[in-house]
Enzyme design. Structure first.
Site, PDB file in Angstrom:
ATOM      1  N   TYR A   8       0.909  -1.256   0.090  1.00 33.59           N
ATOM      2  CA  TYR A   8       0.076   0.050  -0.203  1.00 33.59           C
ATOM      3  C   TYR A   8       0.892   1.215  -0.091  1.00 33.59           C
ATOM      4  O   TYR A   8       2.270   1.234   0.111  1.00 33.59           O
ATOM      5  CB  TYR A   8      -0.978   0.072   0.973  1.00 33.59           C
ATOM      6  CG  TYR A   8      -0.292   0.494   2.668  1.00 33.59           C
ATOM      7  CD1 TYR A   8      -0.631   1.524   3.234  1.00 33.59           C
ATOM      8  CD2 TYR A   8       0.517  -0.508   3.225  1.00 33.59           C
ATOM      9  CE1 TYR A   8       0.013   1.812   4.414  1.00 33.59           C
ATOM     10  CE2 TYR A   8       1.073  -0.274   4.324  1.00 33.59           C
ATOM     11  CZ  TYR A   8       1.035   0.918   5.034  1.00 33.59           C
ATOM     12  OH  TYR A   8       1.535   1.200   6.382  1.00 33.59           O
ATOM     13  N   ARG A  37       8.450   4.590  -4.140  1.00 32.42           N
ATOM     14  CA  ARG A  37       8.443   3.736  -3.132  1.00 32.42           C
ATOM     15  C   ARG A  37       7.497   2.439  -3.445  1.00 32.42           C
ATOM     16  O   ARG A  37       7.554   1.495  -3.221  1.00 32.42           O
ATOM     17  CB  ARG A  37       8.056   4.265  -1.569  1.00 32.42           C
ATOM     18  CG  ARG A  37       7.955   3.482  -0.516  1.00 32.42           C
ATOM     19  CD  ARG A  37       8.029   4.040   0.631  1.00 32.42           C
ATOM     20  NE  ARG A  37       6.710   4.736   0.963  1.00 32.42           N
ATOM     21  CZ  ARG A  37       6.142   5.375   1.915  1.00 32.42           C
ATOM     22  NH1 ARG A  37       7.219   5.629   2.846  1.00 32.42           N
ATOM     23  NH2 ARG A  37       5.169   6.095   2.137  1.00 32.42           N
ATOM     24  N   HIS A  93      -0.126 -21.266  -0.741  1.00 37.17           N
ATOM     25  CA  HIS A  93       0.797 -20.257  -0.415  1.00 37.17           C
ATOM     26  C   HIS A  93       1.698 -19.869  -1.638  1.00 37.17           C
ATOM     27  O   HIS A  93       2.091 -18.548  -1.913  1.00 37.17           O
ATOM     28  CB  HIS A  93       1.811 -20.983   0.516  1.00 37.17           C
ATOM     29  CG  HIS A  93       1.243 -21.010   2.031  1.00 37.17           C
ATOM     30  ND1 HIS A  93       0.187 -21.870   2.071  1.00 37.17           N
ATOM     31  CD2 HIS A  93       1.742 -20.205   3.078  1.00 37.17           C
ATOM     32  CE1 HIS A  93      -0.006 -21.531   3.718  1.00 37.17           C
ATOM     33  NE2 HIS A  93       0.779 -20.728   4.151  1.00 37.17           N
ATOM     34  N   LEU A  95      10.970   1.680   7.412  1.00 33.69           N
ATOM     35  CA  LEU A  95      10.382   2.033   6.111  1.00 33.69           C
ATOM     36  C   LEU A  95      11.075   3.048   5.830  1.00 33.69           C
ATOM     37  O   LEU A  95      11.100   4.055   6.468  1.00 33.69           O
ATOM     38  CB  LEU A  95       8.855   2.043   6.223  1.00 33.69           C
ATOM     39  CG  LEU A  95       8.110   2.581   4.932  1.00 33.69           C
ATOM     40  CD1 LEU A  95       8.129   1.256   3.925  1.00 33.69           C
ATOM     41  CD2 LEU A  95       6.814   2.848   5.386  1.00 33.69           C
TER      42      LEU A  95
END
Length: 288
Positions: free
Chosen positions: A32, A51, A102, A206
């Site tokens: 996101y 980003r 997965h 981050l």
């Protein structure tokens, strides 16, 4: 009425539907981004898209749009929600597969794209001379080892932020092996003897867009800055502590674990930086 965007269409939030077979729902398999806009103008859009593209590459999700398309979608959504000071939330999951597995779907499925907006509250930095401070607590960093990816897998962050809320604080500042990493949803700066210190970019934090802007402003205006490992002891003995994020900008922390930071009020270095930040934002977004 507010509108959101989902997979090619704008609609009311209550009309948005995502399959429970979507890998974002089943595995938190998605990324996101949150992009602020002031006066309807996207702020640091290119840096946010850098980003976003990096996060998509790191988790091997196909980027569904070009930069021009992303910008057009963001601007359209802002206009549909009356502009002003608003943040755009973008979420991209790997998409819906026929079965829960997965391993990635092979061949790849179409990514799910969801976007919405939220109003931005007036940040503390907008009034540096009258801003009040906020509290923070320290907690062990229990998150995964790739915090540099802006993943939707935020359960540890949510648990840590809830501990801060329960303690009457604004943020949890995280510690790993005796060093500061970041906040549950922010980057961390301290001031010690006039020098600003922030942890360096790594997999442990981050790469915050506001963090990077603060670093740029420090260099531009001659404010002493060090990007290096920051110890828990230095945090506890700091003259000033700040946290940064895209929607809250630069926030002064004046109590840590219930004890005053410095003089227990927003410090002079924070005020100087906040003035620079506000002038920069107002100039770029046509607010002067």
């Amino acid at each position: 009425m507010s509108q959101v965007y989902l997979n090619g269409a704008f609609m009311a939030p209550q009309d948005a539907r995502i399959s429970p077979m979507d890998r974002g729902f089943l595995f938190a398999d998605g990324i996101y981004e949150v992009i602020p806009a002031y006066n309807g103008v996207l702020f640091r859009f290119d840096e946010h898209l850098d980003r976003l593209e990096r996060s998509l590459r790191e988790v091997q999700i196909i980027n569904p749009h070009s930069r021009a398309q992303w910008q057009a979608l963001c601007e359209d959504l802002i206009a549909r929600n009356n502009g002003g000071n608003i943040s755009v939330y973008l979420q991209i999951s790997r998409g819906m597969a026929e079965k829960r597995d997965h391993a990635f779907p092979d061949p790849p499925v179409v990514p799910t794209v969801f976007m919405m907006t939220s109003p931005i509250a007036v940040p503390a930095a907008d009034s540096p001379d009258t801003a009040r401070g906020y509290g923070a607590i320290t907690r062990d960093d229990i998150r995964w080892a790739r915090c540099d990816i802006k993943s939707v897998s935020l359960l540890p962050n949510s648990l840590l932020r809830q501990q801060a809320v329960a303690a009457g604080a604004a943020e949890a500042i995280l510690l790993r092996d005796g060093f500061v990493t970041e906040g549950s949803a922010s980057n961390v700066f301290i001031v010690q003897s006039g020098t600003i210190i922030t942890p360096p970019r790594s997999h442990a934090i981050l790469g915050g867009i506001t963090r990077d802007l603060v670093v740029e402003l420090c260099h531009q205006h001659g404010l002493p800055l060090e990007e290096r490992e920051l110890t828990e002891t230095e945090l506890r003995q700091a003259d000033e502590i700040w946290i940064t994020s895209s929607t809250k900008e630069v926030v002064p922390i004046t109590t840590l674990n219930g004890h005053p930071v410095g003089q227990g009020q927003p410090g002079p270095v924070w005020k100087a930086l906040a003035h620079h930040y506000v002038r920069h934002k107002r100039r770029l977004c046509g607010l002067d």
